[in-house]
Design an enzyme around this catalytic site. Structure first.
Site, PDB file in Angstrom:
ATOM      1  N   LYS A  63      -9.930 -10.990  -7.755  1.00 45.03           N
ATOM      2  CA  LYS A  63     -11.391 -11.005  -7.614  1.00 45.03           C
ATOM      3  C   LYS A  63     -11.881  -9.781  -6.834  1.00 45.03           C
ATOM      4  CE  LYS A  63     -11.737 -16.070  -7.750  1.00 45.03           C
ATOM      5  NZ  LYS A  63     -10.304 -16.439  -7.629  1.00 45.03           N
ATOM      6  N   GLY A  68     -17.366   1.457  -6.391  1.00 48.69           N
ATOM      7  CA  GLY A  68     -16.677   1.801  -7.626  1.00 48.69           C
ATOM      8  C   GLY A  68     -15.382   2.565  -7.425  1.00 48.69           C
ATOM      9  N   THR A  70     -13.317   2.664  -4.965  1.00 49.49           N
ATOM     10  CA  THR A  70     -12.259   1.842  -4.389  1.00 49.49           C
ATOM     11  C   THR A  70     -11.692   0.874  -5.418  1.00 49.49           C
ATOM     12  OG1 THR A  70     -13.252   2.018  -2.196  1.00 49.49           O
ATOM     13  CG2 THR A  70     -11.703   0.221  -2.544  1.00 49.49           C
ATOM     14  N   GLN A 188     -13.073 -28.680  -6.690  1.00 49.36           N
ATOM     15  CA  GLN A 188     -13.791 -28.251  -7.882  1.00 49.36           C
ATOM     16  C   GLN A 188     -14.993 -29.162  -8.133  1.00 49.36           C
ATOM     17  OE1 GLN A 188     -13.097 -25.515  -9.367  1.00 49.36           O
ATOM     18  NE2 GLN A 188     -11.097 -25.075  -8.496  1.00 49.36           N
ATOM     19  N   GLY A 208      -3.734 -25.922 -11.605  1.00 44.62           N
ATOM     20  CA  GLY A 208      -2.868 -25.780 -10.453  1.00 44.62           C
ATOM     21  C   GLY A 208      -2.373 -27.097  -9.924  1.00 44.62           C
TER      22      GLY A 208
END
Length: 238
Positions: A63, A68, A70, A188, A208
């Site tokens: 994520k 930009g 980097t 969730q 998971g």
């Protein structure tokens, strides 16, 4: 042949635990997600071992979000590991930088829209603009794909709407927040069953805890795979 539509999240403390789970799953699972939680516990080393020694596919869930230059540098560095999927935040400048960074590699850049653990009250607390969560997800997905994302990460509850977007043609939809019927929801909030997610146009589901915490992880994975192959999971876009 193993169904690559199921991606198992190796959200465990370290690479040794991740390898142990992968060995328990054996040939039932061919695709694994490694996230930030294992980054300091040997996550990249595990990714390499699963690919090189076991022939598995790897989704590195970082994520990434930064300026930009980097992001481009980070993706360029990660592209050497021959990954299959890599996540970045869905802001257009981030997506464009990630595509530059991957160069000619076949690694798919997946854009995060809105995390599946968030609802409207969470977005309010984060000062995200007003609006229905689904509308915001659709807007972010369209902009990310316009910017060059190979696909998006989104809740299964938005999958059908994203699949219907003109910008989504030929793009991947990968969804966490998938829980078999009767499973613990955990953190969730926007979920669906595996069959429903596939029927709504999702290309890959990420699971998971329902597998990791099962007394028999391999049997749990096989049950999910069976559900994904059931008539209820027929994907009209397949």
């Amino acid at each position: 042949m193993t169904d690559d539509r199921l991606i198992v999240a190796l959200d465990v403390p370290n690479a040794l635990e991740g390898l142990k789970l992968a060995e328990a799953l054996g040939d039932a699972v061919n695709f694994y997600k490694i996230g930030l939680g294992m980054l300091t516990g040997g996550g990249l080393a595990l990714a390499n071992e699963l690919k090189d020694e076991f022939g598995k596919k790897i989704f590195l869930d970082m994520k990434l979000f930064d300026i930009g230059n980097t992001v481009e540098a980070a993706v360029r560095g990660l592209s050497q590991f021959d990954l299959d999927f890599l996540t970045v935040h869905g802001d257009p400048h981030v997506v464009r930088a990630a595509q530059e960074g991957k160069g000619g590699k076949d690694m798919k850049i997946l854009a995060v829209t809105i995390l599946t653990s968030l609802d409207r009250s969470d977005l309010d607390a984060g000062l995200i603009k007003p609006g229905n969560v689904q509308d915001l997800v659709l807007e972010r997905a369209a902009r990310a794909m316009e910017a060059g994302a190979d696909g998006v990460i989104a809740s299964p509850q938005e999958a059908a709407l994203i699949r219907a977007l003109p910008e989504a043609e030929g793009k991947l939809i990968v969804t966490p927040g998938v829980r078999p019927a009767g499973a613990d929801l955990g953190d969730q909030k926007r979920i669906a069953t595996p069959a429903q997610a596939i029927a709504d146009g999702v290309d890959h589901i990420v699971v998971g805890r329902p597998i990791r915490n099962a007394s028999d992880p391999r049997a749990a994975a096989q049950a999910i795979l069976a559900e994904m192959a059931s008539p209820q999971a027929q994907n009209p876009n397949a």
